[in-house]
Design a protein around this motif. Sequence first.
Motif, short mmCIF file in Angstrom:
data_model
loop_
_atom_site.label_atom_id
_atom_site.label_comp_id
_atom_site.label_asym_id
_atom_site.label_seq_id
_atom_site.Cartn_x
_atom_site.Cartn_y
_atom_site.Cartn_z
N ASP A 179 -4.91 5.52 11.06
CA ASP A 179 -5.59 5.29 9.77
C ASP A 179 -5.12 3.99 9.11
O ASP A 179 -5.42 3.75 7.94
CB ASP A 179 -5.32 6.45 8.80
CG ASP A 179 -6.01 7.72 9.26
OD1 ASP A 179 -6.94 7.62 10.06
OD2 ASP A 179 -5.61 8.81 8.81
N ASN A 189 -1.85 3.02 8.56
CA ASN A 189 -0.49 3.00 8.01
C ASN A 189 0.47 2.39 9.02
O ASN A 189 0.37 2.65 10.21
CB ASN A 189 -0.02 4.44 7.71
CG ASN A 189 -0.68 5.02 6.48
OD1 ASN A 189 -0.29 4.74 5.37
ND2 ASN A 189 -1.71 5.83 6.71
N ASN A 190 1.40 1.57 8.53
CA ASN A 190 2.43 1.02 9.41
C ASN A 190 3.73 1.78 9.14
O ASN A 190 4.50 1.43 8.27
CB ASN A 190 2.60 -0.48 9.13
CG ASN A 190 3.64 -1.09 10.04
OD1 ASN A 190 3.95 -0.53 11.10
ND2 ASN A 190 4.19 -2.21 9.64
N LEU A 191 3.94 2.86 9.89
CA LEU A 191 5.04 3.77 9.62
C LEU A 191 6.15 3.63 10.64
O LEU A 191 5.90 3.42 11.82
CB LEU A 191 4.54 5.22 9.68
CG LEU A 191 3.62 5.69 8.57
CD1 LEU A 191 3.06 7.05 8.92
CD2 LEU A 191 4.37 5.76 7.25
N SER A 214 7.51 3.66 5.10
CA SER A 214 6.62 2.50 5.05
C SER A 214 6.80 1.81 3.72
O SER A 214 6.78 2.47 2.67
CB SER A 214 5.17 2.95 5.22
OG SER A 214 4.30 1.86 5.05
N LEU A 260 -1.43 9.05 11.43
CA LEU A 260 -1.41 8.16 10.27
C LEU A 260 -1.52 6.69 10.68
O LEU A 260 -2.12 5.89 9.98
CB LEU A 260 -0.13 8.39 9.46
CG LEU A 260 -0.09 9.75 8.75
CD1 LEU A 260 1.31 10.05 8.26
CD2 LEU A 260 -1.07 9.78 7.59
N SER A 261 -0.93 6.34 11.84
CA SER A 261 -1.02 4.95 12.30
C SER A 261 -2.45 4.58 12.62
O SER A 261 -2.88 3.45 12.39
CB SER A 261 -0.14 4.74 13.53
OG SER A 261 1.21 4.96 13.20
N ILE A 285 3.07 4.57 1.38
CA ILE A 285 2.86 5.62 2.36
C ILE A 285 1.73 6.55 1.90
O ILE A 285 1.67 6.94 0.75
CB ILE A 285 4.19 6.36 2.61
CG1 ILE A 285 4.17 7.12 3.90
CG2 ILE A 285 4.61 7.22 1.47
CD1 ILE A 285 5.58 7.46 4.40
N GLU A 286 0.83 6.83 2.81
CA GLU A 286 -0.32 7.70 2.52
C GLU A 286 -0.21 8.95 3.39
O GLU A 286 0.27 8.86 4.51
CB GLU A 286 -1.63 6.97 2.86
CG GLU A 286 -1.89 5.72 2.04
CD GLU A 286 -2.44 6.03 0.65
OE1 GLU A 286 -2.72 7.22 0.38
OE2 GLU A 286 -2.54 5.11 -0.15
N MET A 299 0.83 -1.20 0.00
CA MET A 299 0.00 0.00 0.00
C MET A 299 0.87 1.27 0.00
O MET A 299 0.54 2.28 -0.57
CB MET A 299 -0.90 -0.08 1.23
CG MET A 299 -1.41 1.21 1.77
SD MET A 299 -2.53 0.84 3.15
CE MET A 299 -2.60 2.42 3.92
N LYS A 315 -0.72 10.23 -0.70
CA LYS A 315 0.17 10.14 -1.85
C LYS A 315 0.67 11.51 -2.30
O LYS A 315 1.74 11.62 -2.90
CB LYS A 315 -0.54 9.46 -3.02
CG LYS A 315 -0.83 7.99 -2.79
CD LYS A 315 0.45 7.17 -2.73
CE LYS A 315 0.16 5.70 -2.52
NZ LYS A 315 1.36 4.97 -2.05
N HIS A 367 2.74 10.70 13.04
CA HIS A 367 2.86 9.24 13.08
C HIS A 367 1.62 8.63 13.75
O HIS A 367 1.04 7.67 13.24
CB HIS A 367 4.14 8.87 13.84
CG HIS A 367 4.41 7.41 13.95
ND1 HIS A 367 3.85 6.62 14.92
CD2 HIS A 367 5.19 6.60 13.21
CE1 HIS A 367 4.27 5.38 14.76
NE2 HIS A 367 5.09 5.34 13.74
#
Lengths: 126, 165
Positions: free
Chosen positions: B115, B117-119, B54, B112-113, B3-4, B1, B6, B109
């Motif tokens: 949402d 995302n695995n950052l 990510s 976004l996490s 990094i979001e 997927m 974009k 972080h």
Amino acid sequence: MLGNVLIVDDSGLSRRMVKKCVTSTGLEASEYLEAADGAEALDTLKSTSVDLLITDLNMPNVDGYALVDGIEFGTPMAPRFVVVISSTASETVAEELISKGVSAVVCKPISPDSLKSVFEGLDLIE
Amino acid sequence: MGIEPKNLAGWSDLLEQAVKDTLIPSMKTQEYTWDTTDIVSDPKRLAAFVALSSAGESIQVGFSGEPSDVASVVSQMFGFDDLEDAGDDYSEILDGLAEIINIVAGALHRSLSSDGNNLQLSIPLLIHGEIVIQGKEEWVAHRLTIGDNNIDAIIIRGLIQKQKD
């Protein structure tokens, strides 16, 4: 009065700020010790009794996660209380840290008020 | 997927929100402006960047400014009065700028996490010198003005080089 407090952060300025916030809460401690990463902190724990350890998570070398993993909770060498201060810890990470023995997880930026409520919850201050 | 989001405009909005949530409440003046600007490449400036990564993609977010502006913002953020008189020793001011970007990027972080995302968040990169963007990198910069202080917030998709210490 609490025994030694060990503040672990790679940033010298952050260590100063954490110490300032801790003293502002009214917590009285024997001595404030500092370590720049988890390795230094674990070395300190081998030779010095620490009542309260306050650590950042995101550090070079040995980070806060590895430090928590390296503490032998339940043994005399372990600090009585471990407080993690982090800019990134999500609820899931906080729960995982607490399941390992961490006393509390506090989100950055910290303030005397946020630490005071943590210390009150741990019965470190009234 | 990957990094979001974009697009960098999405990152700008998220970064401004993180600044509002973390940095602005500690400032003496909480009114600020956030205007698009160019990246200032000046050997006297101080900067600190962190990377959010990510799945092989990376976004770097950072702050850059004149030492006097950085000293003022760091002093206000951490409540120390002695940083603005440090002369040419910028080590503690840079340390503070690194901590500020760490806190702001930490808020990004967390947002976004949540949402999905695995950052990963890197250790800050500190720069006392010019910021050099290699031609192909996408970037956007905003001048954050708080009271009398100007700090540039920079978002880069790609690499940063340290030109000069």
